[in-house]
Enzyme design. Structure first.
Site, PDB file in Angstrom:
ATOM      1  N   CYS A   1       0.538  15.412  46.768  1.00 41.61           N
ATOM      2  CA  CYS A   1       0.759  13.984  46.935  1.00 41.61           C
ATOM      3  C   CYS A   1      -0.501  13.249  46.494  1.00 41.61           C
ATOM      4  O   CYS A   1      -1.386  13.828  45.886  1.00 41.61           O
ATOM      5  CB  CYS A   1       1.130  13.655  48.378  1.00 41.61           C
ATOM      6  SG  CYS A   1      -0.157  14.036  49.566  1.00 41.61           S
ATOM      7  N   ALA A   2      -0.592  11.993  46.834  1.00 43.16           N
ATOM      8  CA  ALA A   2      -1.725  11.186  46.382  1.00 43.16           C
ATOM      9  C   ALA A   2      -3.041  11.659  46.996  1.00 43.16           C
ATOM     10  O   ALA A   2      -4.032  11.807  46.299  1.00 43.16           O
ATOM     11  CB  ALA A   2      -1.481   9.719  46.686  1.00 43.16           C
TER      12      ALA A   2
END
Length: 75
Positions: A7-8
């Site tokens: 994810c980020a």
């Protein structure tokens, strides 16, 4: 099975990791599940069976395939 979620920042998927670990345990499956920032994918992809992307990095799918496919990782 080794599953990595990207994810980020590597933190927003922690709840999903816990749910996946619980589901694997309930089904009697041995699974090593962890989350990392997408920027770490190249560094941690060795030995991974499945790589999943969080929706916030979905735009990185093409790059993820470039990293995963040569190593035989399902993405």
């Amino acid at each position: 099975m080794v599953i990595r979620l990207f994810c980020a920042a590597g933190m927003s998927t922690s709840l999903l990791v816990k749910k996946m670990e619980e589901a694997a345990k309930e089904k009697g499956k041995d699974a090593d599940i962890a989350a990392y920032p997408f920027t770490d994918m190249e560094r941690v992809i060795e030995g991974v069976d499945v790589a999943l992307l969080g929706p916030q990095v979905g735009y990185q799918l093409g790059r993820a395939k470039e990293i995963c496919e040569p190593k035989g990782v399902i993405s």
